[in-house]
Design a protein around this motif. Structure first.
Motif, PDB file in Angstrom:
ATOM      1  N   MET A 119      75.063  30.578  44.758  1.00 11.34           N
ATOM      2  CA  MET A 119      76.284  30.076  44.295  1.00 11.34           C
ATOM      3  C   MET A 119      76.255  29.969  42.745  1.00 11.34           C
ATOM      4  N   LYS A 120      75.283  29.331  42.157  1.00 15.58           N
ATOM      5  CA  LYS A 120      75.157  29.167  40.875  1.00 15.58           C
ATOM      6  C   LYS A 120      75.436  30.626  40.009  1.00 15.58           C
ATOM      7  N   GLU A 121      74.713  31.474  40.372  1.00 17.19           N
ATOM      8  CA  GLU A 121      74.407  32.821  39.831  1.00 17.19           C
ATOM      9  C   GLU A 121      75.779  33.377  39.917  1.00 17.19           C
ATOM     10  N   SER A 122      76.781  33.323  40.699  1.00 18.33           N
ATOM     11  CA  SER A 122      78.004  33.912  41.208  1.00 18.33           C
ATOM     12  C   SER A 122      79.329  33.238  40.257  1.00 18.33           C
ATOM     13  N   GLY A 123      78.931  31.871  39.863  1.00 18.50           N
ATOM     14  CA  GLY A 123      79.833  31.178  39.234  1.00 18.50           C
ATOM     15  C   GLY A 123      80.537  30.062  40.492  1.00 18.50           C
ATOM     16  N   ASN A 124      80.313  30.206  41.599  1.00 18.13           N
ATOM     17  CA  ASN A 124      80.929  29.367  42.724  1.00 18.13           C
ATOM     18  C   ASN A 124      80.496  27.991  42.741  1.00 18.13           C
ATOM     19  N   ARG A 125      81.139  27.168  43.197  1.00 18.83           N
ATOM     20  CA  ARG A 125      80.663  25.829  43.530  1.00 18.83           C
ATOM     21  C   ARG A 125      80.419  25.484  44.978  1.00 18.83           C
ATOM     22  N   PRO A 126      79.336  24.611  45.128  1.00 17.88           N
ATOM     23  CA  PRO A 126      79.404  24.467  46.696  1.00 17.88           C
ATOM     24  C   PRO A 126      80.703  23.653  47.490  1.00 17.88           C
ATOM     25  N   PRO A 127      81.018  23.889  48.485  1.00 15.88           N
ATOM     26  CA  PRO A 127      82.075  23.324  49.212  1.00 15.88           C
ATOM     27  C   PRO A 127      82.053  21.690  49.023  1.00 15.88           C
ATOM     28  N   ALA A 128      80.664  20.956  49.042  1.00 12.61           N
ATOM     29  CA  ALA A 128      80.792  19.625  49.200  1.00 12.61           C
ATOM     30  C   ALA A 128      80.889  18.998  47.642  1.00 12.61           C
ATOM     31  N   MET A 129      81.043  20.042  46.615  1.00 15.19           N
ATOM     32  CA  MET A 129      81.284  19.552  45.297  1.00 15.19           C
ATOM     33  C   MET A 129      82.801  19.497  44.886  1.00 15.19           C
ATOM     34  N   LEU A 130      83.651  19.993  45.745  1.00 11.95           N
ATOM     35  CA  LEU A 130      85.048  19.912  45.624  1.00 11.95           C
ATOM     36  C   LEU A 130      85.498  19.256  46.855  1.00 11.95           C
ATOM     37  N   PRO A 131      86.289  18.024  46.534  1.00  7.03           N
ATOM     38  CA  PRO A 131      86.808  17.368  47.367  1.00  7.03           C
ATOM     39  C   PRO A 131      87.643  17.826  48.546  1.00  7.03           C
ATOM     40  N   ALA A 132      88.529  18.574  48.276  1.00  7.03           N
ATOM     41  CA  ALA A 132      89.341  19.232  49.431  1.00  7.03           C
ATOM     42  C   ALA A 132      88.600  20.184  50.386  1.00  7.03           C
ATOM     43  N   TYR A 156      78.691  35.374  46.762  1.00  7.95           N
ATOM     44  CA  TYR A 156      78.886  34.074  46.315  1.00  7.95           C
ATOM     45  C   TYR A 156      78.843  32.764  46.937  1.00  7.95           C
ATOM     46  N   GLY A 157      78.173  33.067  48.240  1.00 11.79           N
ATOM     47  CA  GLY A 157      77.626  31.844  48.722  1.00 11.79           C
ATOM     48  C   GLY A 157      76.867  32.101  50.053  1.00 11.79           C
ATOM     49  N   ALA A 158      76.829  31.106  50.799  1.00 15.57           N
ATOM     50  CA  ALA A 158      76.126  31.501  52.213  1.00 15.57           C
ATOM     51  C   ALA A 158      76.882  30.939  53.318  1.00 15.57           C
ATOM     52  N   PRO A 159      76.712  31.627  54.411  1.00 17.11           N
ATOM     53  CA  PRO A 159      76.034  32.865  54.745  1.00 17.11           C
ATOM     54  C   PRO A 159      76.975  34.228  54.304  1.00 17.11           C
ATOM     55  N   TRP A 160      76.142  34.829  53.589  1.00 20.04           N
ATOM     56  CA  TRP A 160      76.646  36.113  53.104  1.00 20.04           C
ATOM     57  C   TRP A 160      75.807  37.356  54.006  1.00 20.04           C
ATOM     58  N   ILE A 161      76.605  37.948  54.546  1.00 18.90           N
ATOM     59  CA  ILE A 161      76.274  39.126  55.529  1.00 18.90           C
ATOM     60  C   ILE A 161      76.656  40.380  55.021  1.00 18.90           C
ATOM     61  N   ASN A 162      75.663  41.198  54.878  1.00 18.04           N
ATOM     62  CA  ASN A 162      75.772  42.443  54.405  1.00 18.04           C
ATOM     63  C   ASN A 162      75.363  43.694  55.455  1.00 18.04           C
ATOM     64  N   VAL A 163      76.336  44.138  55.986  1.00 22.48           N
ATOM     65  CA  VAL A 163      75.793  45.197  57.225  1.00 22.48           C
ATOM     66  C   VAL A 163      76.085  46.737  56.839  1.00 22.48           C
ATOM     67  N   VAL A 164      75.291  47.438  56.959  1.00 21.13           N
ATOM     68  CA  VAL A 164      75.262  48.852  56.628  1.00 21.13           C
ATOM     69  C   VAL A 164      75.342  49.651  57.900  1.00 21.13           C
ATOM     70  N   THR A 165      76.450  50.288  58.009  1.00 21.27           N
ATOM     71  CA  THR A 165      76.919  50.783  59.244  1.00 21.27           C
ATOM     72  C   THR A 165      76.284  52.350  59.464  1.00 21.27           C
ATOM     73  N   THR A 166      76.424  53.196  60.421  1.00 21.54           N
ATOM     74  CA  THR A 166      76.082  54.193  60.721  1.00 21.54           C
ATOM     75  C   THR A 166      76.651  55.323  59.832  1.00 21.54           C
ATOM     76  N   ASP A 167      77.966  54.857  59.341  1.00 28.29           N
ATOM     77  CA  ASP A 167      78.641  55.984  58.361  1.00 28.29           C
ATOM     78  C   ASP A 167      78.020  55.811  56.942  1.00 28.29           C
ATOM     79  N   GLY A 168      77.265  55.157  56.879  1.00 30.00           N
ATOM     80  CA  GLY A 168      76.622  55.040  55.289  1.00 30.00           C
ATOM     81  C   GLY A 168      77.347  54.115  54.235  1.00 30.00           C
ATOM     82  N   ASN A 169      78.472  53.547  55.006  1.00 25.27           N
ATOM     83  CA  ASN A 169      79.151  52.623  53.998  1.00 25.27           C
ATOM     84  C   ASN A 169      78.652  51.101  54.159  1.00 25.27           C
TER      85      ASN A 169
END
Length: 180
Positions: free
Chosen positions: A1-14, A132-145
């Motif tokens: 989160m830090k590297e992307s400039g995001n803030r953890p949900p717990a740090m923002l009241p809403a 920009y946070g977790a969980p971040w899931i990156n899936v590579v499909t059979t079409d190569g994308n």
């Protein structure tokens, strides 16, 4: 989160309030023991998870199955039993719980510069993939994308992309069918 400039949900009241509501809803929906640790806010202000991640990197080199068991035990400690996973003593307890014979050696090894560098490289790769946070899931499909997903509430979209059955409980599937 830090590297992307995001803030953890717990740090923002809403976001924090919604996250806690969603944790409760998620626990009930999936019928899993999921609770916010009573000291969660105190812990996230005081501790980092980098030590835990480096311990997991050491285990991954030795035995991926063992690493997965340790990661699950860390999750259960924090989110089901409200136990810490931030300090050496916590790591040793986790490693003992999953059957590691030399937990002190694993924790000591995790402090080598090599694992800090791997963690930094992994973080950079994630940021390069727009994580920009977790969980971040990156899936590579059979079409190569590459297709990325954020959040544990995206499993049905991942299953659809991979042309796999929906990973949803029967109660949801039957309630959706009755609405059709």
């Amino acid at each position: 989160m830090k590297e992307s400039g995001n803030r953890p949900p717990a740090m923002l009241p809403a976001k924090s309030l919604m996250m806690m509501r969603d944790l409760d809803r998620t626990a009930k929906f999936w019928d899993i023991p999921l609770t916010q640790p009573p000291k969660f806010m105190e812990w996230i202000k005081k501790y980092r998870t980098t030590g835990a991640m480096k311990v997991l990197l050491v285990l991954e080199e030795q035995d991926k199955d063992l690493m997965l068991r340790a990661a699950r035990e860390m999750w259960l400690r924090l989110w089901s039993r409200s136990e810490k996973i931030f300090e050496d003593g916590d790591f040793i307890e986790v490693l003992k719980a999953v059957g590691v014979k030399n937990p002190e050696e694993i924790v000591a090894k995790s402090k080598e510069d090599k694992y800090a560098k791997i963690l930094t490289e992994n973080t950079k790769k994630g940021v390069d993939l727009s994580a920009y946070g977790a969980p971040w899931i990156n899936v590579v499909t059979t079409d190569g994308n590459e297709h990325s997903f954020f959040g544990s509430d995206r499993f049905h979209l991942i299953a659809h992309l991979l042309q796999q059955p929906q990973p949803l409980p029967d109660k949801l599937m039957s309630s959706q069918k009755s609405k059709l």
